[in-house]
Scaffold this motif. Structure first.
Motif, PDB file in Angstrom:
ATOM      1  N   SER A  17       0.833  -1.215   0.000  1.00 34.34           N
ATOM      2  CA  SER A  17       0.000   0.000   0.000  1.00 34.34           C
ATOM      3  C   SER A  17       0.859   1.253   0.000  1.00 34.34           C
ATOM      4  N   SER A  18       1.931   1.226   0.808  1.00 33.89           N
ATOM      5  CA  SER A  18       2.795   2.408   0.909  1.00 33.89           C
ATOM      6  C   SER A  18       3.498   2.711  -0.397  1.00 33.89           C
ATOM      7  N   LYS A  19       3.645   1.708  -1.260  1.00 32.65           N
ATOM      8  CA  LYS A  19       4.314   1.889  -2.553  1.00 32.65           C
ATOM      9  C   LYS A  19       3.319   2.160  -3.680  1.00 32.65           C
ATOM     10  N   GLY A  20       2.039   2.264  -3.345  1.00 29.68           N
ATOM     11  CA  GLY A  20       1.036   2.620  -4.352  1.00 29.68           C
ATOM     12  C   GLY A  20       0.488   1.462  -5.147  1.00 29.68           C
ATOM     13  N   PHE A  21       0.677   0.223  -4.658  1.00 31.18           N
ATOM     14  CA  PHE A  21       0.230  -0.938  -5.416  1.00 31.18           C
ATOM     15  C   PHE A  21      -1.182  -1.393  -5.055  1.00 31.18           C
ATOM     16  N   ILE A  22      -1.794  -0.798  -4.042  1.00 30.64           N
ATOM     17  CA  ILE A  22      -3.084  -1.272  -3.546  1.00 30.64           C
ATOM     18  C   ILE A  22      -4.167  -0.208  -3.704  1.00 30.64           C
ATOM     19  N   ASP A  23      -5.308  -0.642  -4.255  1.00 34.67           N
ATOM     20  CA  ASP A  23      -6.531   0.162  -4.258  1.00 34.67           C
ATOM     21  C   ASP A  23      -7.584  -0.641  -3.495  1.00 34.67           C
ATOM     22  N   LYS A  24      -8.134  -0.078  -2.431  1.00 34.73           N
ATOM     23  CA  LYS A  24      -9.182  -0.755  -1.667  1.00 34.73           C
ATOM     24  C   LYS A  24     -10.531  -0.330  -2.225  1.00 34.73           C
ATOM     25  N   VAL A  25     -11.116  -1.219  -3.006  1.00 33.51           N
ATOM     26  CA  VAL A  25     -12.310  -0.852  -3.775  1.00 33.51           C
ATOM     27  C   VAL A  25     -13.599  -1.420  -3.201  1.00 33.51           C
ATOM     28  N   GLY A  26     -13.487  -2.375  -2.263  1.00 40.25           N
ATOM     29  CA  GLY A  26     -14.696  -3.010  -1.754  1.00 40.25           C
ATOM     30  C   GLY A  26     -15.500  -3.635  -2.887  1.00 40.25           C
ATOM     31  N   HIS A  27     -16.819  -3.481  -2.807  1.00 44.20           N
ATOM     32  CA  HIS A  27     -17.685  -3.993  -3.876  1.00 44.20           C
ATOM     33  C   HIS A  27     -18.318  -2.836  -4.647  1.00 44.20           C
ATOM     34  N   ASP A  28     -17.662  -1.695  -4.588  1.00 47.59           N
ATOM     35  CA  ASP A  28     -18.183  -0.476  -5.199  1.00 47.59           C
ATOM     36  C   ASP A  28     -17.912  -0.473  -6.700  1.00 47.59           C
ATOM     37  N   LYS A  29     -18.963  -0.427  -7.493  1.00 51.54           N
ATOM     38  CA  LYS A  29     -18.844  -0.483  -8.946  1.00 51.54           C
ATOM     39  C   LYS A  29     -17.986   0.655  -9.488  1.00 51.54           C
ATOM     40  N   ASN A  30     -18.215   1.843  -9.020  1.00 49.10           N
ATOM     41  CA  ASN A  30     -17.468   2.993  -9.533  1.00 49.10           C
ATOM     42  C   ASN A  30     -15.977   2.893  -9.218  1.00 49.10           C
ATOM     43  N   LYS A  31     -15.650   2.442  -8.001  1.00 51.53           N
ATOM     44  CA  LYS A  31     -14.244   2.309  -7.622  1.00 51.53           C
ATOM     45  C   LYS A  31     -13.542   1.233  -8.447  1.00 51.53           C
ATOM     46  N   ILE A  32     -14.233   0.135  -8.720  1.00 50.63           N
ATOM     47  CA  ILE A  32     -13.637  -0.929  -9.536  1.00 50.63           C
ATOM     48  C   ILE A  32     -13.422  -0.443 -10.960  1.00 50.63           C
ATOM     49  N   GLU A  33     -14.429   0.262 -11.499  1.00 51.39           N
ATOM     50  CA  GLU A  33     -14.314   0.797 -12.860  1.00 51.39           C
ATOM     51  C   GLU A  33     -13.165   1.801 -12.946  1.00 51.39           C
ATOM     52  N   GLU A  34     -13.034   2.638 -11.921  1.00 50.95           N
ATOM     53  CA  GLU A  34     -11.948   3.615 -11.892  1.00 50.95           C
ATOM     54  C   GLU A  34     -10.588   2.914 -11.842  1.00 50.95           C
ATOM     55  N   PHE A  35     -10.522   1.845 -11.063  1.00 47.77           N
ATOM     56  CA  PHE A  35      -9.275   1.072 -10.965  1.00 47.77           C
ATOM     57  C   PHE A  35      -8.885   0.486 -12.318  1.00 47.77           C
ATOM     58  N   LEU A  36      -9.856   0.031 -13.075  1.00 47.70           N
ATOM     59  CA  LEU A  36      -9.585  -0.610 -14.363  1.00 47.70           C
ATOM     60  C   LEU A  36      -9.009   0.357 -15.400  1.00 47.70           C
ATOM     61  N   ASN A  37      -9.049   1.634 -15.117  1.00 48.46           N
ATOM     62  CA  ASN A  37      -8.463   2.626 -16.033  1.00 48.46           C
ATOM     63  C   ASN A  37      -6.997   2.907 -15.737  1.00 48.46           C
ATOM     64  N   LYS A  38      -6.461   2.283 -14.665  1.00 49.65           N
ATOM     65  CA  LYS A  38      -5.078   2.517 -14.286  1.00 49.65           C
ATOM     66  C   LYS A  38      -4.125   1.607 -15.048  1.00 49.65           C
ATOM     67  N   ASN A  39      -2.837   1.853 -14.876  1.00 55.06           N
ATOM     68  CA  ASN A  39      -1.813   1.070 -15.580  1.00 55.06           C
ATOM     69  C   ASN A  39      -0.750   0.584 -14.597  1.00 55.06           C
TER      70      ASN A  39
END
Length: 408
Positions: free
Chosen positions: A363-385
């Motif tokens: 997490s401290s190195k930026g490798f973790i997104d805590k998205v839960g079961h939130d549709k918007n957060k998961i969709e936002e995560f899928l736009n990352k690289n």
């Protein structure tokens, strides 16, 4: 018939015992660690990586699987031995003795088969994947070092290392731990039952054997073309078993409906690689067939969703293809970070519950997104690289060399 089977089992084990010769290293693991099939034989990745290191140093070894092993002999890549009957018998007797407050006798019974094996093999050191308490008791009594080699997440909130182990007598635990990274070692050292144990950081040998060695023979063994559109983003979904503890309203849990629906909706821009946990594949859990039925029912008609090869391939080879990773809270998060791959963690307890500090380092190195079961957060995560990967350190390499020097 029962007597004949009993007699056969006893004779096989006596034969195994008599065939033993002195070795430098005793390796041990359980069926769940055999996450691969190579040439139709079950292959334990982390034990295999250790064996490669032993061979480089001309150290002799033997592998014993158990307890309750189903993978051994010709079915095991390294022809592991098993002592199921002896371990079951002594485990039952020691359990009964513990119940009547005769735990000191229980320890003697629990460790008896291992003590006999160790006296026959005379190993200089024992390395295992969560080595059996009876083995730890026997090795301590005989002054033989016994190490637990990290095979997944080690954290203060982990059910085994941060939970159950805290209640065990110290002589049931290894004398030392071989960790993938300093963060895991620090977590162990902060826990009471590990304060008297050594923690040595030697890196993830299995992952490093692929990242550092282009000539790794297993690359050729598994080199395969996954059928996917190379113009799409590749997302790995790591499944886990036994998650009903976190989702008590569900009788059987694979993934949240949110992710299931996103997978079905993202056909044009995403390739989905779903990877089953080894226990869902190789340990005859009823959960395995249920999981496969679920995947076939929900995604069987989608050409951009794959789970057979994703599960069969060695994880380091698969990660070469992957852009992003999604999981409930699988330790694949750690290996993904080694390849510069971000992970989305969906377990709600990681966001607001008792697992908020899980994967602190990643997490401290930026490798973790805590998205839960939130549709918007998961969709936002899928736009990352991808981001810069975590590489092994020179200190890990030095620690590895120094560790084995003690037994050469």
């Amino acid at each position: 018939m029962f007597f004949n089977k009993f007699k056969k089992n006893i004779l096989i084990r006596i034969h195994n015992y008599k065939a033993f010769k002195n070795v430098d290293v005793l390796l041990t693991h359980q069926d769940a660690d055999c996450a691969l099939k190579i040439k139709d034989k079950a292959y334990p990745p982390h034990i295999g990586a250790l064996i490669d290191e032993l061979k480089k140093r001309n150290l002799t070894y033997i592998v014993i699987n158990g307890p309750s092993a189903k993978i051994y002999g010709d079915n095991h890549y390294f022809n592991a031995y098993e002592f199921n009957f002896s371990l079951l018998l002594t485990r039952t007797l020691s359990f009964l003795l513990d119940k009547i407050n005769l735990s000191y006798l229980g320890d003697k019974i629990k460790s008896l088969p291992w003590r006999l094996i160790l006296k026959r093999l005379q190993p200089k050191v024992i390395i295992g994947i969560q080595p059996h308490p009876g083995l730890c008791i026997a090795s301590r009594n005989l002054n033989i070092d016994v190490y637990d080699y990290q095979h997944g997440v080690i954290d203060k909130k982990h059910w085994w290392y941060g939970g159950k182990c805290k209640t065990l007598p110290i002589n049931w635990l290894p004398t030392g731990y071989l960790c993938w990274d300093q963060n895991s070692a620090n977590a162990l050292l902060e826990l009471r039952n590990y304060s008297d144990s050594s923690c040595t950081v030697i890196g993830n040998l299995w992952v490093n054997s692929f990242k550092k060695n282009e000539n790794n023979p297993l690359k050729n063994e598994f080199r395969t073309n996954l059928n996917f559109d190379k113009n799409k983003k590749n997302v790995l979904v790591s499944l886990q078993w036994g998650l009903e503890e976190y989702y008590p309203d569900s009788d059987f849990w694979v993934m949240p409906d949110t992710l299931k629906n996103i997978i079905k909706s993202r056909v044009s821009d995403t390739n989905w690689f779903i990877r089953l946990h080894p226990k869902q594949v190789y340990c005859d859990h009823a959960e395995a067939s249920k999981t496969l039925e679920y995947l076939q029912k929900e995604f069987g008609s989608l050409s951009n969703v794959e789970w057979s090869k994703s599960t069969e391939l060695p994880l380091p080879i698969l990660l070469d293809y992957i852009d992003l990773h999604i999981t409930d809270m699988s330790s694949v998060v750690i290996e993904a970070a080694m390849y510069g791959i971000r992970s989305a963690i969906m377990n709600p307890c990681c966001s607001t519950g008792n697992l908020t500090n899980l994967y602190e380092y990643e997490s401290s190195k930026g490798f973790i997104d805590k998205v839960g079961h939130d549709k918007n957060k998961i969709e936002e995560f899928l736009n990352k690289n991808k981001i810069k990967n975590i590489s092994s350190s020179n200190e890990e390499n030095k620690n590895l060399k120094d560790f084995f020097k003690n037994y050469e």
